[in-house]
Design an enzyme around this catalytic site. Structure first.
Site, short mmCIF file in Angstrom:
data_model
loop_
_atom_site.label_atom_id
_atom_site.label_comp_id
_atom_site.label_asym_id
_atom_site.label_seq_id
_atom_site.Cartn_x
_atom_site.Cartn_y
_atom_site.Cartn_z
CB ILE A 170 38.36 36.83 47.89
CG1 ILE A 170 38.56 38.41 47.61
CG2 ILE A 170 39.78 36.27 47.53
CD1 ILE A 170 39.32 39.11 48.35
CB SER A 171 35.84 38.03 43.06
OG SER A 171 34.49 37.22 43.08
N PRO A 172 38.88 37.65 41.76
CG PRO A 172 39.44 36.28 39.94
CD PRO A 172 38.10 36.62 40.89
#
Length: 433
Positions: free
Chosen positions: A110-112
């Site tokens: 999951i992207s930051p």
């Protein structure tokens, strides 16, 4: 966890840092080093209560998203309202509201939050927009877009991830998010054209199908480039063609499948190297150095007295424990590359170590990952004095046999004061015969 042993230093203190908890979780899609937190510094999020999670989410928005320059009030509100912890496993909830990527399986993450907020703002979402997302992943990016647009159509190529994201989005009642499993680079012809397209995985070039399915006047965000050297581009379609604007260097996971297999330029894990180690090349609206990603509290300095060339980078920080760094990824095959040499010109001023002396200190570090992006260990050059002029710091490190990827990090990394770097180099110095 097996530690990687280091040879004695050449002319600098070199150590094998114990791998802190967040490091284990901080690789792949939009790799982002978390704030420099020791295990003791990771707050229990008020025992994971609903109120505690909401407080942590608001703190993340205030201290990370807004602080990073995201200004659109609708985007900020969506970041406050979207329960990021629901898109990761419950064991990762204590880390859900830090600016870091977290694994979601199948080598994906999951992207930051800062990247999600930044990309959402750059997309300029409008209430009547129909948006196509390539790379559903956990579903978090689609959830953030959901209240900002009319419909989101999201495609995921990994079946398990696609089904899990679909279930999560339905459970959380994101009714205007529509998902399917398939090759995202083919787009979604039945629902085209789209006002906006956002690509959260990295192609070598923009797929023609996506160009065709973007409306005239539409916007498309794509991280384009080689496996470890990408730039996030904003494209606008004018008279049937794309007009591009480079935003900033970034690092996203490439798409799985035929498009990735057919890349013209592929990594060379037998000859690991860094790009732009002297920071001479800059790009994007932020003027960040090519090849270096997720730069926090860093500035590029132009100075004819630079140790190499005419530019170097300086990191400044006044808050102990706060992330202050830049990073670069590269391929490496530990079966063949047995040892590497790392060096950098470094200068320090008024350096004070952070809460964890071993971790919250300025350093040049290399973190190794296996084929599943599981951490193997970390070597570093550090233990710098409080004040020193330009010096060459250099060391040799043994490479774990299971290593297939690595990240190099530079910065204050939780310390306070100021540290500058130039001429950062990495070379393989021994290989298996």
């Amino acid at each position: 966890m097996k530690k990687v042993e280091s040879r004695p230093p050449i002319d600098a203190r070199v150590g094998m840092a114990p791998v802190r908890w967040p490091f284990v979780l901080a690789v792949a899609a939009a790799i982002a080093l978390p704030p420099n937190l020791s295990r003791a510094q990771v707050k229990p999020t008020a025992k994971l209560s609903k109120q505690g999670l909401e407080e942590a989410r608001n703190r993340m928005v205030d201290e990370e998203v807004i602080a990073a320059g995201v200004k659109d009030p609708r985007v900020v509100q969506s970041m406050r309202a979207t329960p990021r912890h629901e898109f990761v496993t419950q064991s990762q909830w204590p880390l859900a509201y830090y600016d870091m990527s977290l694994p979601i399986g199948d080598g994906q993450t999951i992207s930051p939050p800062v990247i999600v907020a930044y990309m959402t703002e750059q997309l300029d979402p409008q209430p009547n927009d129909k948006v196509l997302e390539i790379g559903t992943g956990s579903g978090y990016q689609a959830a953030v877009l959901s209240p900002l647009v009319k419909d989101v159509y999201s495609i995921e190529i990994v079946e398990r991830l696609g089904k899990h994201a679909e279930a999560t989005l339905k459970r959380l009642k994101y009714a205007n998010v529509h998902t399917k499993i398939g090759d995202g680079y083919l787009g979604w012809p039945d629902q085209a054209p789209f006002d906006k397209i956002i690509v959260t995985c990295s192609p070598e070039k923009v797929p023609q199908a996506l160009v065709d399915q973007l409306k005239e006047g539409g916007r498309m965000l794509v991280p384009v480039g080689e496996r470890y050297e990408q730039v996030l581009y904003l494209f606008k379609k004018e008279e049937g063609k794309l007009k591009s604007e480079a935003l900033l260097p970034t690092l996203f996971v490439p798409m799985t499948g035929k498009a990735e297999d057919q890349r013209q330029v592929k990594p060379d894990p037998l000859h690991p190297k860094l790009v732009n180690g002297s920071f001479e090349e800059i790009t994007g609206t932020a003027g960040e150095p090519v090849g270096w990603y997720y730069c926090r509290q860093m500035k590029v300095v132009t100075d004819k007295a630079a140790p190499d060339g005419q530019r170097y980078v300086t990191f400044s920080n006044t808050e102990p424990g706060r992330g202050c760094r830049a990073m670069q990824g590269f391929a490496i095959d530990g079966r063949q590359v047995r040892e590497i040499e790392v060096s950098s010109m470094v200068r320090g001023r008024n350096i004070r170590y952070g809460p964890s002396r071993e971790n919250d200190q300025p350093q040049v570090s290399v973190t190794y990952y296996d084929e599943n992006r599981k951490i193997l260990g970390r070597d570093f050059i550090g233990d710098f004095p409080a004040n020193f002029g330009w010096q060459k710091k250099q060391a040799r490190f043994k490479v774990p046999a299971a290593a297939r990827e690595a990240l190099i990090h530079i910065g204050l990394l939780g310390a306070t004061g100021e540290v500058s770097y130039d001429d950062v180099q990495l070379h393989a110095i021994s290989s298996a015969k």
